[in-house]
Design an enzyme around this catalytic site. Structure first.
Site, PDB file in Angstrom:
ATOM      1  N   GLY A 244       0.730  -1.170  -0.382  1.00 29.18           N
ATOM      2  CA  GLY A 244      -0.359   0.256   0.285  1.00 29.18           C
ATOM      3  C   GLY A 244       1.247   1.381   0.525  1.00 29.18           C
ATOM      4  N   PRO A 246       2.793   4.882   1.036  1.00 29.05           N
ATOM      5  CG  PRO A 246       4.847   6.349   0.612  1.00 29.05           C
ATOM      6  CD  PRO A 246       3.415   5.191  -0.110  1.00 29.05           C
ATOM      7  N   GLY A 247       2.017   5.949   5.086  1.00 27.34           N
ATOM      8  CA  GLY A 247       1.418   6.286   5.701  1.00 27.34           C
ATOM      9  C   GLY A 247       0.206   5.429   6.142  1.00 27.34           C
ATOM     10  CB  THR A 248      -2.120   3.162   4.249  1.00 23.29           C
ATOM     11  OG1 THR A 248      -0.787   1.781   3.812  1.00 23.29           O
ATOM     12  CG2 THR A 248      -2.374   4.139   3.304  1.00 23.29           C
ATOM     13  CG  HIS A 467      -3.678  32.629 -10.561  1.00 22.31           C
ATOM     14  ND1 HIS A 467      -3.030  31.475 -12.276  1.00 22.31           N
ATOM     15  CD2 HIS A 467      -4.366  30.736 -10.139  1.00 22.31           C
ATOM     16  CE1 HIS A 467      -3.091  30.682 -12.725  1.00 22.31           C
ATOM     17  NE2 HIS A 467      -3.378  29.957 -11.389  1.00 22.31           N
ATOM     18  CD  GLU A 468      -5.402  31.122  -6.327  1.00 22.74           C
ATOM     19  OE1 GLU A 468      -6.600  30.032  -6.411  1.00 22.74           O
ATOM     20  OE2 GLU A 468      -3.896  30.315  -7.076  1.00 22.74           O
ATOM     21  CG  HIS A 471      -7.536  27.832 -10.216  1.00 20.96           C
ATOM     22  ND1 HIS A 471      -7.702  27.196 -11.449  1.00 20.96           N
ATOM     23  CD2 HIS A 471      -6.996  28.835 -10.099  1.00 20.96           C
ATOM     24  CE1 HIS A 471      -6.256  27.082 -11.613  1.00 20.96           C
ATOM     25  NE2 HIS A 471      -5.563  27.987 -10.836  1.00 20.96           N
ATOM     26  CG  ASP A 542      -2.626  26.135 -12.184  1.00 18.58           C
ATOM     27  OD1 ASP A 542      -2.971  25.379 -11.484  1.00 18.58           O
ATOM     28  OD2 ASP A 542      -2.860  27.177 -11.994  1.00 18.58           O
TER      29      ASP A 542
END
Length: 677
Positions: A244, A246-248, A467-468, A471, A542
């Site tokens: 799996g 990482p970190g699971t 710009h934001e 989005h 992006d």
């Protein structure tokens, strides 16, 4: 007047809290060194001074300075002076430096000594001295000094042996210290849990991962109650591989096994077998399995097994020796070879199962591959419940909302969020950790630390705001784009602005969903082009995202009409530096990727042109508030018509149980979705 001023802490890290300082073994070495130096420098002849026999006859005997002499061991003569001799000018000039008179005491021992030149004729010499000097007195000491002589040899040799043993123990670090690799380099470095030693982790501490826990618990149950399985002729799997991202929670599952199983548990990393010396890896594998068999039934856990389990023969021309293959061959033989290996179960964990050797994954070695995937919504909620136990939180904390705000987060990420939220609350001097602290922790981990003091010109700030806002607008207007949660123009980490979305919990992704996500990603650059008539470098992340998405659609998932249903996915790098397609196909791939991105860019410009007034209103609001949320977007755009209600899994189960319809059996079982950035 008593001084009640508190003591300052010792800057050198001295005695704290009245605790007695620990004994330093270096004092033992210092004492031994002093003893050796003293043993070398001490004049073992005592306070006597050595002279020759002729000198004794000429200066002492003929001057009548002799009180008596003592013949010892028929080899040495000790000379004792009378009162006249002690006062004589000769004695004052030639007396020993170790004379007791130097310390203020009386001189009682022999003042001089000499060695007998010829023991055979010394008896005649004594008679001549008696004849020439009436009153001459002598005595013979026949004490056996063999023991003293032997002790004089044994003490220095014994000291040398003791020092050698101490130095060797310090070098080898005792039973397994830092220097143990000098004399036990081929020994296993596994950490053994057993005989009351535990990791203090149980299966209750592992939230989610119900399927993985069920398979792991079956192995533990077999070790506790083997007859329940063997009576039916069943054989427990010899090995289980936890696979799996990482970190699971792969290592956490292994810790739970070590805490639950009542058998010896050997834990080590794959890198512990790797050494610069030839043959060490194979030797450590043999020693590990030897210890495990002696304590069987037992469990061996190898974390990050890809360190030694990589496929053999890959890039062989770049390898200077076959040490890696020797270690892997020995591991394969010990797991399932000609010899029996009963009573030893192998657990291993890796996040790179695609690079492992096929012989390692076959049945009989790793019979089971347990997938430990990223937690879904309900599993994230359970993980939050586990990590929130030691944290003082408010009673109205919505844990389900936190689970929804962390899509794609692993168990380690959630643990980090809980800890970060507690740190933020402590920094603000709060008594309890609130919901806003958790939201700030998510922003901190995802976007980085806020940099409000970063120097940004008003023109740059306005560009970032549009710009934001671009989005946010495009994602709001695209049906399959992820719904927006928050938009900010406060710099975080390396980004000057950021938008947070709430992805849907889905296992497969359609073409339209990927295209809508690409369109929303191009909304920032499209807004700059529409409002200012120019573009900037602010769309780097992006462009990177949409390029990877478009390339994956064309070359991996077969979602392009011109390329067709072809996948060039090569997880094991079988093709190496070569491409599995022609130059003409490579040119077509480049064209299709570019056309796909440009098409979504034009689509984003079209959407923003149709909603230009709302785009400007949203950007101005962003410039004023710096941070806006979903409620602010609803005030500008109205209710989003595409929002889908995520069904409750428990309600779905109830509906399926009450339904009399025949279940739909999928014809294609390969519906696994690779992550797309």
């Amino acid at each position: 007047m008593a001084n009640n001023k508190p003591k300052r802490p010792n800057p050198m890290g001295g005695n704290k809290g009245g605790k007695k300082p620990s004994f330093n073994f270096y004092w033992i070495y210092a004492v031994i060194a002093v003893i050796l130096i003293a043993f070398t420098l001490i004049d073992w002849e005592g306070s006597s001074k050595k002279i020759s026999q002729p000198e004794f006859e000429a200066n002492i005997l003929d001057s009548n300075y002799v009180d008596h002499i003592l013949i010892k061991d028929k080899s040495v003569v000790e000379v004792y002076l009378n009162e006249e001799g002690l006062k004589s000018h000769y004695y004052k000039e030639n007396k020993s430096k170790n004379d007791g008179s130097l310390l203020g005491g009386a001189q009682t021992g022999p003042q001089f000594f000499f060695k007998i030149i010829s023991p055979e004729t010394f008896g005649e010499t004594i008679k001549e001295w008696e004849t020439a000097h009436p009153g001459f007195d002598y005595d013979v000491d026949e004490t056996n000094t063999l023991g003293r002589d032997i002790l004089g040899w044994i003490i220095p040799i014994g000291l040398m042996i003791v020092i050698w043993i101490i130095i060797m123990r310090r070098i080898t670090g005792g039973a397994g210290g830092a220097g143990s690799q000098i004399f036990s380099i081929g020994k296993s470095r596994a950490q053994v849990f057993g005989n009351g030693k535990s990791t203090n982790v149980s299966f209750k501490d592992v939230a989610g991962l119900e399927g993985a826990k069920e398979e792991i618990q079956e192995i533990v149950d077999f070790l506790k109650h083997p007859k329940k399985y063997t009576e039916l002729g069943a054989k427990i799997p010899k090995g289980a591989l936890l696979v799996g991202p990482p970190g699971t929670g792969k290592t956490l599952l292994a810790k739970a096994v070590a805490g639950e199983a009542k058998v010896p548990f050997f834990s080590l990393s794959g890198s512990d077998f790797v050494e610069m010396f030839v043959g060490v890896g194979a030797s450590r594998v043999r020693d590990l399995f030897k210890q495990a068999k002696e304590k069987s039934p037992s469990i061996i856990f190898i974390d990050e097994i890809d360190a030694i389990g990589k496929a053999r023969g890959r890039n062989a021309q770049m390898s200077s020796n076959d040490e890696h293959e020797n270690t892997l061959n020995q591991l394969l033989t010990e797991m399932d070879g000609f010899g029996t290996n009963s009573g030893v179960i192998i657990l291993a964990a890796t996040n790179r199962a695609d690079v492992l050797d096929k012989a390692l994954l076959r049945a009989g070695r790793f019979d089971r591959q347990i997938m430990v995937d990223m937690p879904d919504l309900n599993e994230r909620k359970a993980i939050f419940n586990v990590h929130l136990k030691p944290i003082k939180v408010t009673a109205d904390l919505d844990r389900e909302f936190l689970a929804k705000q962390t899509p794609g987060f692993s168990g380690a990420d959630i643990a980090n969020i809980c800890n970060e939220a507690a740190l933020i609350a402590a920094r603000k001097k709060k008594k309890m950790v609130e919901m806003q602290d958790f939201l700030d922790a998510v922003d901190r981990i995802v976007g980085g630390l806020e940099k409000k003091n970063k120097i940004i010109t008003p023109e740059e700030k306005r560009t970032i705001a549009f710009h934001e806002a671009g989005h946010a607008t495009v994602s709001w207007m695209c049906e399959y784009a992820n719904p927006l949660v928050k938009v900010t123009i406060v710099p975080r980490g390396r980004s000057l602005g950021a938008a947070w979305y709430l992805p849907e919990e889905r296992q497969i992704t359609t073409t339209q969903q990927i295209l809508d996500e690409m369109c929303a990603a191009m909304g920032g650059r499209a807004a700059e082009k529409l409002i200012f008539g120019r573009i900037s470098t602010g769309a780097l992340s992006d462009l990177d995202k949409v390029t990877k998405q478009a390339t994956a659609m064309v070359t991996i998932y077969g979602l392009n009409e011109k390329i067709g249903n072809v996948s060039y996915y090569d997880p094991q790098n079988q093709y190496g530096f070569t491409k599995p397609y022609s130059e003409e196909t490579a040119r077509l791939i480049d064209e299709e990727v570019k056309n796909m991105i440009e098409e979504q860019y034009k689509r984003a410009i079209k959407i923003l042109s149709e909603n230009k007034d709302k785009l400007v209103e949203l950007a101005e609001m962003l410039l004023k508030k710096e941070v806006i949320f979903k409620d602010d977007l609803e005030k500008v755009f109205g209710k989003r018509p595409f929002d889908h209600v995520i069904p409750d899994p428990e309600e779905v189960k109830k509906e399926d149980a009450n339904s009399n319809d025949d279940p739909i059996i999928p014809t294609d079982t390969d519906n696994s979705e690779e992550d797309i950035d």
